[in-house]
Design an enzyme around this catalytic site. Structure first.
Site, mmCIF file in Angstrom:
data_model
loop_
_atom_site.group_PDB
_atom_site.id
_atom_site.type_symbol
_atom_site.label_atom_id
_atom_site.label_comp_id
_atom_site.label_asym_id
_atom_site.label_seq_id
_atom_site.Cartn_x
_atom_site.Cartn_y
_atom_site.Cartn_z
ATOM 1 N N CYS A 174 -2.140 2.800 -15.667
ATOM 2 C CA CYS A 174 -1.263 3.667 -15.300
ATOM 3 C C CYS A 174 -0.911 3.841 -13.742
ATOM 4 C CB CYS A 174 -2.043 5.161 -15.671
ATOM 5 S SG CYS A 174 -2.477 5.455 -17.251
ATOM 6 N N ARG A 178 2.199 -2.738 -12.467
ATOM 7 C CA ARG A 178 0.750 -2.502 -12.777
ATOM 8 C C ARG A 178 0.709 -2.698 -14.418
ATOM 9 N NH1 ARG A 178 -2.271 0.380 -8.803
ATOM 10 N NH2 ARG A 178 -3.118 1.675 -10.601
ATOM 11 N N TRP A 188 -0.218 3.470 -19.308
ATOM 12 C CA TRP A 188 -0.682 2.583 -20.180
ATOM 13 C C TRP A 188 -1.761 2.971 -20.852
ATOM 14 C CZ3 TRP A 188 -5.572 -0.019 -20.504
ATOM 15 C CH2 TRP A 188 -5.629 -1.490 -21.092
ATOM 16 N N ASN A 224 -4.505 9.346 -13.952
ATOM 17 C CA ASN A 224 -4.803 7.885 -14.316
ATOM 18 C C ASN A 224 -6.273 8.082 -14.451
ATOM 19 O OD1 ASN A 224 -2.411 7.276 -13.590
ATOM 20 N ND2 ASN A 224 -2.972 6.194 -11.777
ATOM 21 N N GLY A 225 -6.872 7.228 -15.251
ATOM 22 C CA GLY A 225 -8.545 7.096 -15.518
ATOM 23 C C GLY A 225 -8.581 7.604 -16.997
ATOM 24 N N GLU A 231 -8.885 -21.005 -16.753
ATOM 25 C CA GLU A 231 -8.068 -20.440 -16.008
ATOM 26 C C GLU A 231 -6.526 -20.824 -16.371
ATOM 27 O OE1 GLU A 231 -7.343 -17.839 -14.559
ATOM 28 O OE2 GLU A 231 -5.688 -18.000 -12.935
ATOM 29 N N LYS A 281 -3.935 -18.230 -18.368
ATOM 30 C CA LYS A 281 -2.603 -18.049 -17.871
ATOM 31 C C LYS A 281 -1.797 -18.148 -18.795
ATOM 32 C CE LYS A 281 -3.209 -16.740 -14.866
ATOM 33 N NZ LYS A 281 -3.922 -16.245 -14.073
ATOM 34 N N GLU A 323 -1.750 -15.257 -21.357
ATOM 35 C CA GLU A 323 -1.087 -13.904 -20.689
ATOM 36 C C GLU A 323 0.112 -13.692 -20.855
ATOM 37 O OE1 GLU A 323 -3.096 -13.993 -16.924
ATOM 38 O OE2 GLU A 323 -3.249 -12.172 -17.050
ATOM 39 N N HIS A 346 -18.485 -30.366 -31.253
ATOM 40 C CA HIS A 346 -19.550 -29.361 -31.985
ATOM 41 C C HIS A 346 -18.889 -28.191 -32.723
ATOM 42 C CE1 HIS A 346 -22.902 -31.368 -30.166
ATOM 43 N NE2 HIS A 346 -22.177 -31.242 -28.907
ATOM 44 N N LYS A 386 -2.104 -4.772 -14.253
ATOM 45 C CA LYS A 386 -2.508 -5.744 -12.792
ATOM 46 C C LYS A 386 -3.791 -5.112 -12.580
ATOM 47 C CE LYS A 386 -1.935 -8.412 -9.590
ATOM 48 N NZ LYS A 386 -2.257 -9.790 -9.821
HETATM 49 O O1 M6R Z 1 -8.060 -7.333 -9.256
HETATM 50 P P1 M6R Z 1 -9.224 -8.014 -10.154
HETATM 51 O O2 M6R Z 1 -9.123 -9.472 -9.353
HETATM 52 O O3 M6R Z 1 -10.670 -7.562 -10.071
HETATM 53 O O4 M6R Z 1 -8.628 -8.338 -11.344
HETATM 54 C C1 M6R Z 1 -9.260 -9.062 -12.398
HETATM 55 C C2 M6R Z 1 -8.509 -9.317 -13.680
HETATM 56 O O5 M6R Z 1 -8.248 -8.001 -14.119
HETATM 57 C C3 M6R Z 1 -7.637 -10.104 -13.688
HETATM 58 O O6 M6R Z 1 -7.791 -11.399 -12.849
HETATM 59 C C4 M6R Z 1 -6.555 -10.527 -14.652
HETATM 60 O O7 M6R Z 1 -7.587 -11.186 -15.380
HETATM 61 C C5 M6R Z 1 -5.365 -11.146 -14.296
HETATM 62 N N1 M6R Z 1 -4.376 -10.674 -15.254
HETATM 63 C C6 M6R Z 1 -5.314 -12.472 -14.510
HETATM 64 O O8 M6R Z 1 -4.242 -13.184 -14.202
#
Ligand code: M6R
Length: 605
Positions: free
Chosen positions: A2, A27, A74, A100-101, A479, A483, A486, A502, A600
């Site tokens: 949010c 975000r 969100w 937010n929260g 990673e 990516k 996502e 395995h 984000k």
């Molecule tokens: O701001 P941060 O590095 O703590 O965020 C951690 C994760 O939320 C962040 O890396 C997330 O996995 C990204 N969307 C990756 O692309």
């Protein structure tokens, strides 16, 4: 997650709020709304969907109000819908509130309010706050807030409008970021700095427990008991253009391309006259005490940590383990001054990483933070912090923050080894010169993006993919698959190459392309055997290999990484995977900057 914006000043509030909400879109959100004090009433409009849809309705209302609040939601409690969107109003429409929260004790608070006859419209936890303001109703809104917030468990950043005091917005925070932008005859509120940067570079960054009254002519900050606080103005040292797309089609592409300069900037800042100087006050004795290093992060940051595990063990000889924040915060780890905990967080606001940091601090460990956001909670709460200097990262998918975090871990390793004299001067200098060569090699990969684009063009339509690698190629594989999931919504899994047989090998067919990472010459033959195993199951293989690694027969495509010593390949190996995800997502027509369901900065647990 949010986002909150607010405005009090001489401009029309609706325009400023909509503009600010657009800046917060990155975000991640599913609905948006604004409330403006206009002609003695609170005008409130909120909708499921994009800010653009809200904009048309708000503009049609032609509001002449100069004080207002806005929100992108969100969903956590209650599905995305018009009614669950913020702002929330109390029954008499005197108060409008955005939050937010998460209010963890909202169910009990709601029951108590229902018993008193208050009627709820939404399924959200946030709406309790609007009714609590009405139920409490002290002499002043400040007093009311002090009392209401004392009853809340959980996290919040809130902004409140009061019809009876239409010139003023009250805000408060606990474990959820909020900044106040200080203008000339106007003031701004936002969840993060880029949302108000086009108006001012002077900010108040609210601390946990603080409350503030924001009016056009001034801002007053109070502590949780309502006593005024002397607040330091924080000056932002970057400008709004750094948070723009700068001619690129998307933020993600721009941020991938910013990596060479981001790495150079960090090297220039932390490595002067062939010596790594980090902003730490540790004595040599304190550093010699360290017997165990734990790296904590979430998502991409945790994968940077897993790469760091190899780097730090190799350079320092100290055992390293990696934990994700959401687990580590609840572990009853036995810690003392012999433990160094490194918290990695691009935003410096990730709730689980911050909770882990606080837990480790309370248990007596030494701490180092690595963050990209100066002024973030992580950077303010820790004494020893490395700023990654990559500039604002707006795309939800992290790219430049990842490579900068890995660079930070090399720097920390070399700093520790040099300070404790566990590395020879010649080895130390050799490692530094390796690091200095990395940005140029990243540039070389970026110049060859067409090769990766054509691989993506060939494979984008598949629905399942595997990534395999050994040693630090494995976290790079993690990673890479992260990516791809996502932003392209392809089901992707990463495995230690030797582990596939395995179990998961049962899923490998001609319909599951396998991306085989082989950047480590020392174990190239082991990786070659694993490639043969997937080939025998008819998989189509894409080989990402170093020049020192021989080609693997039968691979459909390959991408050659610039020559590099084994320990320094991770930053190079991830860049083609970032580009592969980017182009794959583009071919599939996805919104690369704002993937569905994701945020984000994850400021809730
Ligand atoms: O701001 P941060 O590095 O703590 O965020 C951690 C994760 O939320 C962040 O890396 C997330 O996995 C990204 N969307 C990756 O692309």
């Amino acid at each position: 997650m949010c986002g909150i914006v607010g405005y009090a000043g001489h401009r029309r509030a609706d325009g400023v709020l909509l503009q600010g909400l657009k800046k917060l879109e990155y975000r991640g959100y599913d609905s948006a709304g604004i409330a403006v004090c206009s002609a003695g009433e609170i005008f409130c409009e909120k909708k499921k969907g994009r800010v653009g849809e809200l904009q048309a309705i708000v503009e049609a209302a032609a509001l002449d109000g100069h004080v207002g609040i806005g929100h992108t939601r969100w969903a956590t409690h209650g599905a995305p819908s018009d009614v669950n969107s913020h702002p929330h109003l109390n029954g008499s429409r005197r108060f409008a509130l955005v939050h937010n929260g998460i209010i963890e004790n909202y169910a009990a608070l709601k029951d108590a309010l229902l018993a008193k006859g208050y009627r709820f419209r939404s399924e959200t936890d946030s709406e309790v706050l609007a009714h609590m303001l009405e139920a409490c109703d002290c002499e002043s809104l400040l007093e009311t807030l002090v009392q209401v917030l004392a009853k809340i468990q959980g996290s919040y950043a809130i902004a409140v409008l009061d019809r009876e005091h239409p010139e003023e917005i009250f805000v408060a925070r606990k474990s959820s970021p909020l900044v106040i932008g200080l203008g000339d005859g106007e003031n701004f509120i936002a969840s993060d700095i880029p949302a108000v940067l086009e108006y001012t570079k002077n900010m108040y960054i609210l601390e946990d427990g603080e409350i503030a009254s924001v009016q056009a002519q001034g801002v007053t900050v109070y502590d949780a008991k309502g006593q005024t606080v002397d607040k330091k103005v924080y000056q932002v040292h970057w400008d709004a253009t750094q948070a723009d797309k700068g001619g690129f089609a998307d933020y993600m592409r721009k941020e991938i391309y910013e990596q060479p300069n981001a790495l150079r900037k960090m090297l220039d800042a932390y490595c002067k006259d062939d010596k790594i100087t980090l902003p730490f006050q540790f004595t040599r004795k304190a550093l010699q005490e360290i017997k165990q290093i734990t790296i904590v992060g979430c998502g991409t940051a945790s994968y940077a940590g897993r790469v760091g595990e190899y780097i730090l063990e190799e350079i320092t000889g100290i055992p390293v383990k990696v934990e994700v924040g959401s687990e580590y915060r609840y572990k009853r780890s036995i810690l003392d001054a012999s433990n160094l905990i490194i918290i990695l967080s691009q935003s410096g606001e990730t709730a689980d990483s911050l909770a882990s940091m606080r837990e480790a601090k309370a248990r007596g460990a030494k701490l180092i933070g690595v963050t990209n956001v100066i002024g973030s909670t992580l950077s303010r709460e820790l004494e020893h912090v490395i700023h990654t200097m990559a500039g604002p990262e707006i795309a939800v998918a992290s790219t430049k923050a990842f490579t900068s975090q890995i660079l930070a871990l090399y720097l920390i390793g070399l700093f520790l080894a040099e300070s404790t004299k566990t590395i020879s001067e010649s080895q130390y200098q050799a490692y530094i010169s390796k690091l200095r060569g990395i940005p140029e090699k990243v540039e070389e990969i970026l110049r060859r993006e067409r090769e990766i684009q054509s691989i993506a063009e060939e494979f984008y339509a598949y629905e399942d993919m595997f990534f395999i690698g050994r040693l630090w190629d494995y976290p790079i594989a993690l990673e890479g698959s992260h990516k791809l999931k996502e932003i392209s919504y392809i089901h992707a899994e990463a495995y230690e190459a030797g582990e596939l047989k395995h179990g998961a090998l049962a899923l490998v067919t001609s319909e599951t392309p396998v991306i085989c990472l082989s950047s480590i010459a020392a174990i190239a033959d082991k990786m070659a055997s694993n490639i043969m195993e997937v080939k025998a199951r008819n998989a189509q293989m894409i080989h990402v290999r170093s020049e020192a690694v021989p080609p693997a027969p039968g691979c459909k495509r390959e991408f050659l990484l610039p020559q590099e010593e084994d320990l320094f390949t991770p930053i190079l190996a991830v860049v083609p995977l970032q580009l592969f995800s980017y182009f794959t997502a583009k071919y599939r027509g996805c919104d690369v900057d704002k993937p569905r369901n994701l945020a984000k900065s994850v400021t809730v647990e």
